[in-house]
Design a protein around this motif. Sequence first.
Motif, PDB file in Angstrom:
ATOM      1  N   GLU A 218      51.556  37.583  29.883  1.00 47.12           N
ATOM      2  CA  GLU A 218      52.998  37.798  30.037  1.00 47.12           C
ATOM      3  C   GLU A 218      53.311  38.562  31.321  1.00 47.12           C
ATOM      4  N   VAL A 219      52.534  39.575  31.606  1.00 45.44           N
ATOM      5  CA  VAL A 219      52.743  40.358  32.835  1.00 45.44           C
ATOM      6  C   VAL A 219      52.486  39.505  34.064  1.00 45.44           C
ATOM      7  N   LEU A 220      51.440  38.689  34.019  1.00 49.02           N
ATOM      8  CA  LEU A 220      51.108  37.840  35.163  1.00 49.02           C
ATOM      9  C   LEU A 220      52.193  36.781  35.389  1.00 49.02           C
ATOM     10  N   ARG A 221      52.736  36.230  34.310  1.00 52.51           N
ATOM     11  CA  ARG A 221      53.851  35.284  34.475  1.00 52.51           C
ATOM     12  C   ARG A 221      55.048  35.980  35.102  1.00 52.51           C
ATOM     13  N   ALA A 222      55.282  37.219  34.708  1.00 55.41           N
ATOM     14  CA  ALA A 222      56.405  37.968  35.271  1.00 55.41           C
ATOM     15  C   ALA A 222      56.201  38.251  36.756  1.00 55.41           C
ATOM     16  N   LEU A 223      54.958  38.468  37.157  1.00 59.73           N
ATOM     17  CA  LEU A 223      54.654  38.699  38.572  1.00 59.73           C
ATOM     18  C   LEU A 223      54.985  37.473  39.414  1.00 59.73           C
ATOM     19  N   GLY A 224      54.697  36.289  38.887  1.00 61.33           N
ATOM     20  CA  GLY A 224      55.182  35.051  39.483  1.00 61.33           C
ATOM     21  C   GLY A 224      54.258  34.385  40.491  1.00 61.33           C
ATOM     22  N   PRO A 225      54.601  33.155  40.883  1.00 60.48           N
ATOM     23  CA  PRO A 225      53.713  32.305  41.692  1.00 60.48           C
ATOM     24  C   PRO A 225      53.464  32.800  43.108  1.00 60.48           C
ATOM     25  N   LYS A 226      54.264  33.740  43.595  1.00 59.05           N
ATOM     26  CA  LYS A 226      53.999  34.337  44.906  1.00 59.05           C
ATOM     27  C   LYS A 226      53.412  35.744  44.772  1.00 59.05           C
ATOM     28  N   GLY A 227      53.173  36.155  43.541  1.00 53.60           N
ATOM     29  CA  GLY A 227      52.718  37.506  43.275  1.00 53.60           C
ATOM     30  C   GLY A 227      51.229  37.704  43.496  1.00 53.60           C
ATOM     31  N   VAL A 228      50.876  38.960  43.773  1.00 52.61           N
ATOM     32  CA  VAL A 228      49.480  39.336  44.007  1.00 52.61           C
ATOM     33  C   VAL A 228      49.143  40.535  43.123  1.00 52.61           C
ATOM     34  N   LEU A 229      47.990  40.479  42.478  1.00 52.38           N
ATOM     35  CA  LEU A 229      47.502  41.584  41.665  1.00 52.38           C
ATOM     36  C   LEU A 229      46.374  42.294  42.401  1.00 52.38           C
ATOM     37  N   ILE A 230      46.453  43.629  42.470  1.00 53.06           N
ATOM     38  CA  ILE A 230      45.375  44.447  43.007  1.00 53.06           C
ATOM     39  C   ILE A 230      44.957  45.420  41.912  1.00 53.06           C
ATOM     40  N   ASN A 231      43.663  45.452  41.591  1.00 55.96           N
ATOM     41  CA  ASN A 231      43.172  46.399  40.576  1.00 55.96           C
ATOM     42  C   ASN A 231      42.115  47.305  41.185  1.00 55.96           C
ATOM     43  N   ILE A 232      42.457  48.585  41.294  1.00 58.21           N
ATOM     44  CA  ILE A 232      41.566  49.598  41.843  1.00 58.21           C
ATOM     45  C   ILE A 232      41.256  50.659  40.795  1.00 58.21           C
ATOM     46  N   GLY A 233      41.776  50.450  39.543  1.00 62.15           N
ATOM     47  CA  GLY A 233      41.637  51.449  38.487  1.00 62.15           C
ATOM     48  C   GLY A 233      40.451  51.178  37.584  1.00 62.15           C
ATOM     49  N   ARG A 234      40.676  50.453  36.492  1.00 60.40           N
ATOM     50  CA  ARG A 234      39.621  50.078  35.551  1.00 60.40           C
ATOM     51  C   ARG A 234      39.743  48.610  35.187  1.00 60.40           C
ATOM     52  N   GLY A 235      38.610  47.936  35.084  1.00 59.85           N
ATOM     53  CA  GLY A 235      38.614  46.506  34.814  1.00 59.85           C
ATOM     54  C   GLY A 235      39.171  46.139  33.463  1.00 59.85           C
ATOM     55  N   THR A 236      39.019  47.025  32.474  1.00 60.71           N
ATOM     56  CA  THR A 236      39.469  46.718  31.116  1.00 60.71           C
ATOM     57  C   THR A 236      40.982  46.662  30.990  1.00 60.71           C
ATOM     58  N   VAL A 237      41.691  47.141  31.996  1.00 60.42           N
ATOM     59  CA  VAL A 237      43.158  47.110  31.973  1.00 60.42           C
ATOM     60  C   VAL A 237      43.668  45.673  32.070  1.00 60.42           C
ATOM     61  N   VAL A 238      42.891  44.810  32.701  1.00 59.42           N
ATOM     62  CA  VAL A 238      43.303  43.426  32.935  1.00 59.42           C
ATOM     63  C   VAL A 238      42.584  42.488  31.955  1.00 59.42           C
ATOM     64  N   ASP A 239      43.331  41.596  31.344  1.00 62.97           N
ATOM     65  CA  ASP A 239      42.754  40.530  30.523  1.00 62.97           C
ATOM     66  C   ASP A 239      42.174  39.493  31.491  1.00 62.97           C
ATOM     67  N   GLU A 240      40.850  39.536  31.689  1.00 66.95           N
ATOM     68  CA  GLU A 240      40.240  38.681  32.700  1.00 66.95           C
ATOM     69  C   GLU A 240      40.404  37.200  32.394  1.00 66.95           C
ATOM     70  N   GLY A 241      40.378  36.838  31.121  1.00 70.16           N
ATOM     71  CA  GLY A 241      40.596  35.434  30.770  1.00 70.16           C
ATOM     72  C   GLY A 241      41.974  34.967  31.185  1.00 70.16           C
ATOM     73  N   ALA A 242      42.987  35.799  30.921  1.00 70.76           N
ATOM     74  CA  ALA A 242      44.359  35.462  31.315  1.00 70.76           C
ATOM     75  C   ALA A 242      44.489  35.433  32.831  1.00 70.76           C
ATOM     76  N   LEU A 243      43.800  36.345  33.513  1.00 66.79           N
ATOM     77  CA  LEU A 243      43.864  36.375  34.974  1.00 66.79           C
ATOM     78  C   LEU A 243      43.243  35.120  35.577  1.00 66.79           C
ATOM     79  N   ILE A 244      42.088  34.727  35.062  1.00 70.84           N
ATOM     80  CA  ILE A 244      41.436  33.514  35.568  1.00 70.84           C
ATOM     81  C   ILE A 244      42.346  32.305  35.374  1.00 70.84           C
ATOM     82  N   ASN A 245      42.949  32.201  34.207  1.00 76.64           N
ATOM     83  CA  ASN A 245      43.867  31.095  33.935  1.00 76.64           C
ATOM     84  C   ASN A 245      45.066  31.126  34.883  1.00 76.64           C
ATOM     85  N   ALA A 246      45.597  32.326  35.125  1.00 76.58           N
ATOM     86  CA  ALA A 246      46.767  32.454  36.013  1.00 76.58           C
ATOM     87  C   ALA A 246      46.418  32.075  37.445  1.00 76.58           C
ATOM     88  N   LEU A 247      45.223  32.435  37.889  1.00 74.77           N
ATOM     89  CA  LEU A 247      44.804  32.103  39.258  1.00 74.77           C
ATOM     90  C   LEU A 247      44.499  30.611  39.393  1.00 74.77           C
TER      91      LEU A 247
END
Length: 323
Positions: A218-247
């Motif tokens: 849901e968050v990744l859809r809200a970020l949108g097709p021109k959006g970029v995610l940067i994660n410098i905190g902790r990997g567990t914060v991001v649902d990697e399966g959802a991220l892979i699908n979004a990318l």
Amino acid sequence: MKEFEVLVTGRMMPLVMEQLESRFTLHKLQEAADRDAFLAEVGPRIKAVATGGHVRTDGALLSRLPNVGIVANFGVGYDSVDAGWAGQHGVVVTNTPDVLTEEVADTCLGLLLMTVRELSASERYLRAGRWEKDGPYPLTHNTLRGKTVGILALGRIGKAIATRCEAFGLTVVYHGRSEQKGVPYRYYPTLVGMAQASDILISVAPGGQDTFHIIDAEVLRALGPKGVLINIGRGTVVDEGALINALQNKVIAGAGLDVFEKEPHVPPELIAMDHVVLLPHVGSASHHTRNLMGQLVVDNIVSFLSGKGPITPVAETPWPPKR
């Protein structure tokens, strides 16, 4: 202070090991052939623990150390330590804030530039001989010009990143558990709301149950097709399966990741994508900063065992203890 016995749970940098060994009787859990027998023998004598994110320092371990007073964690994130259990049992937990703030913030901006301007991909293009063979690298679709950066977790590191983003001419907004007083950036009460308002989402959030997979589909859809995610905190914060699908499906434009859900494993789907920049958790990885972090681990233990109290206790185990 050799009368005090200290436990090290796993591999630690030489600076930490040498100083602890010179001051205390040091026990190395990772070298124990029989962990249970080892803890049964030395556990009651342990007064302090030095640990890091590579080892889970939970209630099961700490309960074997009935006289421990402090757990000194190497790293600002301490989700591998059960600080809640420690607080309930009178054990103080410390981390290493501040000394890594600037280094991590620098890395974040480097990762941001690499991702948005496709610097990693363009370097690979050059090294493959394609500049000479195929002509100039294609113009990038993305840019930092006129963009809004949404920062998840505006703590010490988040503020340092925000300052750098401002210097790049970016608009900064943020989301966290609550709005902060005296902060010049717009606050969004929901992560989805901030993602919708942002071109770039930077996560500096710590790990743990409260933040597990909060950056989801849901968050990744809200970020949108021109959006970029940067994660410098902790990997567990991001649902990697959802991220892979979004990318893969261009739900977002790209991602820059220094941390992963099950380090050191990185999903091959991420490695295969050219519009993703991947770093092996190097946010604070300079000799300069890691030495400062290691010294703070030692200083916390020395200060506590000398009766002066901890230097950098975490929120769950305030000092002096709340009554």
